[in-house]
Design an enzyme around this catalytic site. Structure first.
Site, PDB file in Angstrom:
ATOM      1  N   ARG A  46       0.849  -1.198   0.000  1.00  0.00           N
ATOM      2  CA  ARG A  46       0.000   0.000   0.000  1.00  0.00           C
ATOM      3  C   ARG A  46       0.885   1.249   0.000  1.00  0.00           C
ATOM      4  O   ARG A  46       0.596   2.239  -0.659  1.00  0.00           O
ATOM      5  CB  ARG A  46      -0.953   0.003   1.219  1.00  0.00           C
ATOM      6  CG  ARG A  46      -1.688   1.321   1.328  1.00  0.00           C
ATOM      7  CD  ARG A  46      -2.915   1.348   2.237  1.00  0.00           C
ATOM      8  NE  ARG A  46      -2.902   0.436   3.350  1.00  0.00           N
ATOM      9  CZ  ARG A  46      -2.201   0.593   4.476  1.00  0.00           C
ATOM     10  NH1 ARG A  46      -1.402   1.652   4.622  1.00  0.00           N
ATOM     11  NH2 ARG A  46      -2.261  -0.295   5.436  1.00  0.00           N
ATOM     12  N   TYR A  98     -16.516  16.841 -15.255  1.00  0.00           N
ATOM     13  CA  TYR A  98     -16.982  15.454 -15.270  1.00  0.00           C
ATOM     14  C   TYR A  98     -18.043  15.256 -14.165  1.00  0.00           C
ATOM     15  O   TYR A  98     -17.837  15.689 -13.026  1.00  0.00           O
ATOM     16  CB  TYR A  98     -15.790  14.508 -15.064  1.00  0.00           C
ATOM     17  CG  TYR A  98     -16.207  13.080 -14.859  1.00  0.00           C
ATOM     18  CD1 TYR A  98     -17.033  12.435 -15.779  1.00  0.00           C
ATOM     19  CD2 TYR A  98     -15.807  12.368 -13.735  1.00  0.00           C
ATOM     20  CE1 TYR A  98     -17.447  11.129 -15.582  1.00  0.00           C
ATOM     21  CE2 TYR A  98     -16.210  11.054 -13.536  1.00  0.00           C
ATOM     22  CZ  TYR A  98     -17.044  10.441 -14.458  1.00  0.00           C
ATOM     23  OH  TYR A  98     -17.454   9.152 -14.258  1.00  0.00           O
ATOM     24  N   LYS A 195      -7.907   6.957 -19.107  1.00  0.00           N
ATOM     25  CA  LYS A 195      -8.186   7.494 -20.439  1.00  0.00           C
ATOM     26  C   LYS A 195      -6.929   7.458 -21.310  1.00  0.00           C
ATOM     27  O   LYS A 195      -6.414   6.389 -21.574  1.00  0.00           O
ATOM     28  CB  LYS A 195      -8.778   8.896 -20.285  1.00  0.00           C
ATOM     29  CG  LYS A 195      -9.906   8.969 -19.240  1.00  0.00           C
ATOM     30  CD  LYS A 195     -11.105   8.172 -19.645  1.00  0.00           C
ATOM     31  CE  LYS A 195     -12.171   7.898 -18.614  1.00  0.00           C
ATOM     32  NZ  LYS A 195     -12.269   8.550 -17.365  1.00  0.00           N
TER      33      LYS A 195
END
Ligand code: P1T
Length: 379
Positions: A46, A98, A195
């Site tokens: 992590r 968005y 993206k």
């Protein structure tokens, strides 16, 4: 090192163990220690993972930053920025953004006592009117999703500096191939790496890049403390995607231009939103802060009819009707019912997200096929 070299080599070194040219996928949660604290720089995945670190170095390099951080999604990256704030703080945000970002701001962080001002930023100087002693962050998307508005980063950065407010720029639509906000004075660059950076519609990921060491330390602390990291397999895929970012973007821009110009001259089409068009309201700012204009194109039909727009997106054959953007394949979306459905109708229509708006993510196929597909779908 120039950008087209950085995408392939920036921040990268061959793996020290065997010299593998691509970093191995370190699919491990933990690392052996000889004595408590006796490790080789990695304790727990992590906090750090070598494959993720290789990707984070690449993020930093292509955005001309000093520190990169990778997250499990774009929204997780935005969430980490908001965790820099506390109750009573205020944010000035673009009003065209968005839908998921808007939802995070209004449905989660407003309840934690953070106040958001959503404003049109076509004239960046307006931002200053909304800044007060509580303002801690300016949130900019440029080009905006889905209206393709362009916000002047340099002017916004000057306002942010003057008032000692952080400026974060969501660079998802442009990518560092087209614009590098840190060079223009922004403090934080954010990406939905899902993206263009990933580029192949095969992962969900977010990125933050900063120059300042203290800010990087605070964000690294949040990344580890909240734990919204991405895994090593996705890190590897994103790193592979970045290596072709420059050639993909070149083609996205070329095809985006061809599609925008085709739609602009189509008798059934009313408005075409693409920053490369001369009548785009901030075309001159786009020219000054971007190297080209990208592959995202939105448009409305002349009849401005919901059913007609739905029929067009259903008729498309090469463009796939789907959420998301920035992959090699062309996608079409209907923002009002898909990506921006979480914004109340009145609010979204005020920014131009009307029922006939269609958003295209123009891919890197042959542009003649894309135009033929639009021609048959629009009729
Ligand atoms: O989907 P995720 O990786 O969590 O990224 C969120 C996000 C943030 N910023 C911008 C500008 C975005 O476009 C997105 C995600 N957008 C879509 C899924 C979409 O189709 O518009």
């Amino acid at each position: 090192m120039k950008f087209n070299t950085k995408t392939i080599h920036g921040g990268q070194e061959h793996d020290p163990a065997y010299g593998s040219v691509m970093p191995p996928i370190y699919q491990t949660s933990t690392y052996a220690q000889t004595t408590p604290g006796g490790h080789k720089g990695y304790e727990y995945s992590r906090t750090h993972n070598p494959t993720r670190n290789a990707l984070e170095n690449a993020f930093a390099s292509i955005e001309n930053g000093n520190h990169g951080l990778a997250f499990g999604s774009g929204l997780a990256a935005i969430d980490a920025i908001l965790k820099l704030l506390k109750a009573g703080d205020e944010v000035v945000s673009t009003n065209d953004l968005y839908g998921g970002t808007y939802r995070l701001f209004t449905k989660i962080y407003e309840d934690f006592g953070i106040k958001f001002h959503f404003i049109g930023m076509k004239n960046a100087e307006r931002i200053e009117d909304y800044i007060n002693v509580n303002t801690k962050l300016i949130w900019v998307e440029t080009p905006t999703n889905p209206m393709m508005n362009i916000i002047d980063i340099l002017t916004t950065a000057k306002i942010a500096k003057k008032h000692k407010v952080l400026l974060a720029v969501d660079n998802t639509f442009a990518t560092p191939y087209l614009q590098r906000p840190l060079d223009l004075g922004a403090d934080i660059v954010m990406h939905s790496a899902t993206k263009y950076l990933g580029g192949h519609s095969d992962l969900v990921m977010g990125a933050l890049i900063v120059k300042d060491k203290d800010l990087a330390d605070r964000l690294c602390f949040i990344q580890n403390a909240s734990g919204a990291i991405c895994g090593p397999q996705d890190s590897f895929l994103a790193l592979r995607g970045i290596k072709t970012l420059h050639i993909r973007m070149q083609r996205h821009c070329e095809n985006g231009k061809a599609v925008a110009e085709y739609l602009e001259n189509h008798p059934k089409i009313k408005n075409v939103y693409w920053p490369g068009l001369k009548d785009h309201p901030n075309h001159e700012i786009a020219k000054s802060q971007m190297n080209d204009f990208g592959g995202m194109v939105s448009f409305t039909t002349r009849r401005n009819n919901y059913k007609e727009a739905i029929k067009i997106v259903e008729n498309l054959k090469i463009f796939t009707l789907a959420e998301s953007l920035g992959g090699v394949e062309s996608l079409a979306g209907h923002p009002a019912s898909m990506t921006h459905a979480s914004i109340p109708k009145e609010e979204r229509e005020r920014t131009g997200v009307v029922d006939s708006l269609i958003r295209l993510s123009v891919g890197i196929e042959d542009k003649d096929d894309l135009i033929a597909d639009l021609k048959q779908a629009i009729g």
